[in-house]
Design a protein around this motif. Structure first.
Motif, PDB file in Angstrom:
ATOM      1  N   ARG A 183       0.801  -1.209   0.000  1.00 36.65           N
ATOM      2  CA  ARG A 183       0.000   0.000   0.000  1.00 36.65           C
ATOM      3  C   ARG A 183       0.843   1.272   0.000  1.00 36.65           C
ATOM      4  O   ARG A 183       1.840   1.384   0.706  1.00 36.65           O
ATOM      5  N   ILE A 184       0.380   2.263  -0.784  1.00 32.92           N
ATOM      6  CA  ILE A 184       1.091   3.522  -0.944  1.00 32.92           C
ATOM      7  C   ILE A 184       1.162   4.303   0.363  1.00 32.92           C
ATOM      8  O   ILE A 184       2.026   5.164   0.544  1.00 32.92           O
ATOM      9  N   GLU A 185       0.290   4.001   1.322  1.00 29.80           N
ATOM     10  CA  GLU A 185       0.292   4.717   2.595  1.00 29.80           C
ATOM     11  C   GLU A 185       1.620   4.579   3.352  1.00 29.80           C
ATOM     12  O   GLU A 185       1.916   5.393   4.237  1.00 29.80           O
ATOM     13  N   ALA A 186       2.409   3.576   3.009  1.00 29.96           N
ATOM     14  CA  ALA A 186       3.725   3.423   3.643  1.00 29.96           C
ATOM     15  C   ALA A 186       4.680   4.536   3.238  1.00 29.96           C
ATOM     16  O   ALA A 186       5.755   4.676   3.838  1.00 29.96           O
ATOM     17  N   LEU A 187       4.306   5.335   2.242  1.00 30.98           N
ATOM     18  CA  LEU A 187       5.213   6.374   1.760  1.00 30.98           C
ATOM     19  C   LEU A 187       5.456   7.465   2.802  1.00 30.98           C
ATOM     20  O   LEU A 187       6.567   7.986   2.905  1.00 30.98           O
ATOM     21  N   ASP A 188       4.452   7.843   3.572  1.00 28.75           N
ATOM     22  CA  ASP A 188       4.623   8.918   4.551  1.00 28.75           C
ATOM     23  C   ASP A 188       5.736   8.611   5.557  1.00 28.75           C
ATOM     24  O   ASP A 188       6.666   9.408   5.718  1.00 28.75           O
ATOM     25  N   PRO A 189       5.694   7.457   6.256  1.00 28.23           N
ATOM     26  CA  PRO A 189       6.810   7.165   7.165  1.00 28.23           C
ATOM     27  C   PRO A 189       8.123   6.928   6.434  1.00 28.23           C
ATOM     28  O   PRO A 189       9.201   7.216   6.978  1.00 28.23           O
ATOM     29  N   ALA A 190       8.055   6.424   5.195  1.00 27.82           N
ATOM     30  CA  ALA A 190       9.289   6.189   4.441  1.00 27.82           C
ATOM     31  C   ALA A 190       9.997   7.501   4.140  1.00 27.82           C
ATOM     32  O   ALA A 190      11.217   7.621   4.328  1.00 27.82           O
ATOM     33  N   LEU A 191       9.255   8.511   3.699  1.00 28.65           N
ATOM     34  CA  LEU A 191       9.879   9.796   3.395  1.00 28.65           C
ATOM     35  C   LEU A 191      10.400  10.473   4.661  1.00 28.65           C
ATOM     36  O   LEU A 191      11.437  11.153   4.628  1.00 28.65           O
ATOM     37  N   ALA A 192       9.697  10.301   5.766  1.00 28.90           N
ATOM     38  CA  ALA A 192      10.187  10.874   7.026  1.00 28.90           C
ATOM     39  C   ALA A 192      11.547  10.291   7.378  1.00 28.90           C
ATOM     40  O   ALA A 192      12.447  11.016   7.834  1.00 28.90           O
ATOM     41  N   LEU A 193      11.727   8.999   7.167  1.00 28.02           N
ATOM     42  CA  LEU A 193      13.008   8.355   7.450  1.00 28.02           C
ATOM     43  C   LEU A 193      14.094   8.811   6.478  1.00 28.02           C
ATOM     44  O   LEU A 193      15.249   9.010   6.864  1.00 28.02           O
ATOM     45  N   LEU A 194      13.742   8.978   5.207  1.00 24.46           N
ATOM     46  CA  LEU A 194      14.725   9.453   4.235  1.00 24.46           C
ATOM     47  C   LEU A 194      15.151  10.881   4.557  1.00 24.46           C
ATOM     48  O   LEU A 194      16.338  11.224   4.454  1.00 24.46           O
ATOM     49  N   ARG A 195      14.203  11.706   4.954  1.00 25.34           N
ATOM     50  CA  ARG A 195      14.548  13.093   5.314  1.00 25.34           C
ATOM     51  C   ARG A 195      15.422  13.136   6.561  1.00 25.34           C
ATOM     52  O   ARG A 195      16.172  14.096   6.764  1.00 25.34           O
ATOM     53  N   ALA A 196      15.334  12.095   7.381  1.00 29.89           N
ATOM     54  CA  ALA A 196      16.169  12.017   8.579  1.00 29.89           C
ATOM     55  C   ALA A 196      17.581  11.526   8.266  1.00 29.89           C
ATOM     56  O   ALA A 196      18.431  11.482   9.160  1.00 29.89           O
ATOM     57  N   GLY A 197      17.827  11.128   7.009  1.00 26.68           N
ATOM     58  CA  GLY A 197      19.178  10.766   6.603  1.00 26.68           C
ATOM     59  C   GLY A 197      19.438   9.307   6.316  1.00 26.68           C
ATOM     60  O   GLY A 197      20.579   8.929   6.046  1.00 26.68           O
ATOM     61  N   HIS A 198      18.414   8.448   6.345  1.00 21.35           N
ATOM     62  CA  HIS A 198      18.627   7.030   6.055  1.00 21.35           C
ATOM     63  C   HIS A 198      18.848   6.811   4.558  1.00 21.35           C
ATOM     64  O   HIS A 198      18.370   7.576   3.714  1.00 21.35           O
ATOM     65  N   GLY A 199      19.551   5.716   4.228  1.00 24.63           N
ATOM     66  CA  GLY A 199      19.948   5.475   2.850  1.00 24.63           C
ATOM     67  C   GLY A 199      18.910   4.809   1.977  1.00 24.63           C
ATOM     68  O   GLY A 199      18.914   4.984   0.755  1.00 24.63           O
ATOM     69  N   ALA A 200      18.022   4.023   2.574  1.00 26.48           N
ATOM     70  CA  ALA A 200      16.944   3.367   1.826  1.00 26.48           C
ATOM     71  C   ALA A 200      15.891   2.920   2.824  1.00 26.48           C
ATOM     72  O   ALA A 200      16.211   2.594   3.977  1.00 26.48           O
ATOM     73  N   VAL A 201      14.648   2.901   2.389  1.00 26.65           N
ATOM     74  CA  VAL A 201      13.545   2.460   3.234  1.00 26.65           C
ATOM     75  C   VAL A 201      12.749   1.412   2.476  1.00 26.65           C
ATOM     76  O   VAL A 201      12.324   1.641   1.340  1.00 26.65           O
ATOM     77  N   VAL A 202      12.565   0.254   3.105  1.00 27.11           N
ATOM     78  CA  VAL A 202      11.803  -0.853   2.514  1.00 27.11           C
ATOM     79  C   VAL A 202      10.474  -0.975   3.251  1.00 27.11           C
ATOM     80  O   VAL A 202      10.451  -1.079   4.477  1.00 27.11           O
ATOM     81  N   ALA A 203       9.382  -0.943   2.521  1.00 24.79           N
ATOM     82  CA  ALA A 203       8.068  -1.204   3.111  1.00 24.79           C
ATOM     83  C   ALA A 203       7.917  -2.710   3.254  1.00 24.79           C
ATOM     84  O   ALA A 203       7.896  -3.440   2.273  1.00 24.79           O
ATOM     85  N   SER A 204       7.854  -3.176   4.495  1.00 27.80           N
ATOM     86  CA  SER A 204       7.954  -4.601   4.772  1.00 27.80           C
ATOM     87  C   SER A 204       6.726  -5.131   5.493  1.00 27.80           C
ATOM     88  O   SER A 204       6.140  -4.459   6.337  1.00 27.80           O
ATOM     89  N   SER A 205       6.364  -6.376   5.177  1.00 23.68           N
ATOM     90  CA  SER A 205       5.268  -7.041   5.879  1.00 23.68           C
ATOM     91  C   SER A 205       5.760  -7.790   7.107  1.00 23.68           C
ATOM     92  O   SER A 205       4.956  -8.350   7.847  1.00 23.68           O
ATOM     93  N   ASP A 206       7.068  -7.794   7.354  1.00 20.40           N
ATOM     94  CA  ASP A 206       7.629  -8.587   8.442  1.00 20.40           C
ATOM     95  C   ASP A 206       7.871  -7.851   9.754  1.00 20.40           C
ATOM     96  O   ASP A 206       7.794  -8.461  10.812  1.00 20.40           O
TER      97      ASP A 206
END
Length: 253
Positions: A119-142
């Protein structure tokens, strides 16, 4: 957005206006599922305050899948969010994603499957993490908090077995490298794709491995997963190429 006739889509310049975030969607035989995925994604992005675009990369579809997007051209969603369709020369999902990333000038870039399973809704927390300086964010079911409302069918579970054996050897700290929705800082993504070669569905492991090799981290966010009917599983489409890449190219791991 002005619709581009199917016969004129390639060759042409893949240059696109710079935006805050660009989502790459590789497409192969997804005429039935692609419109719903694009509509849902456009609705989500149109409600955000930052600029964005959806880039559909045609992986030599034979069902005219990209042509079904023409109806979005004159819609309010099509005007609010950029929607682009490009093609490419090499075959394979990995090559399609690399082309989308390499031709992007967005601050952040990600890729997702055309079936809207993640689901695209995972994008909001993913972008927050990228803006915080992380190198990649994986939307995971685990990770804890992720939901899997519909069980993955037996064919997909069997087809993913070799992949599940390979990924831990390359990225042991990542629970779900096959998240099918992964985001990066744009400059980093454009840098690492130059050294990526796998065209099959293990291309995402290769991308993440290069992120780590470049000295950056990979983090996960919980995301709901739903298997979608139709389409072709990556294992059937890419076969052994998912593990070895095309002749002459190194495999991951």
């Amino acid at each position: 957005m002005t619709a581009v006739p199917a016969h004129a889509r390639e060759p042409r310049s893949p240059n696109r206006p710079a935006v805050e975030f660009e989502l790459i969607v590789p497409v192969f035989g997804e005429r039935e599922r692609l419109p719903a995925t694009v509509a849902r994604t456009l609705r989500f992005l149109a409600r955000r305050s930052w600029s964005s675009a959806v880039v559909v990369v045609d992986d030599h579809s034979v069902d005219g899948a990209p042509d079904c997007l023409d109806r979005f051209a004159a819609s309010a969603l099509g005007r609010a969010v950029g929607l682009h369709v490009i093609g490419r020369g090499e075959r394979g999902k990995g090559a399609a994603v690399r082309r989308g990333i390499a031709t992007s000038s967005a601050r952040f870039v990600g890729f997702a499957d055309a079936d809207n399973a993640r689901r695209i809704e995972a994008l909001d927390p993913a972008l927050a993490l990228l803006r915080a300086g992380h190198g990649a964010v994986v939307a995971s079911s685990d990770p804890p908090g992720a939901r899997q409302p519909v069980r993955r069918d037996a064919t997909r579970r069997r087809g993913g077995a070799p992949y599940r054996g390979l990924a831990p050897l390359t990225l042991p700290e990542i629970a779900d490298t096959r998240g099918r929705f992964t985001c990066f800082p744009g400059p980093l993504a454009r840098e690492i794709v130059r050294d990526c070669h796998i065209d099959g569905f293990a291309f995402d492991v290769e991308l993440l491995a290069h992120v780590v090799e470049a000295g950056h981290d990979v983090v996960e966010v919980p995301a709901a997963w739903t298997d979608q009917a139709g389409g072709m599983s990556p294992a059937r489409r890419d076969g052994l190429r998912s593990l070895t890449g095309p002749p002459g190219n190194p495999s991951v791991g």
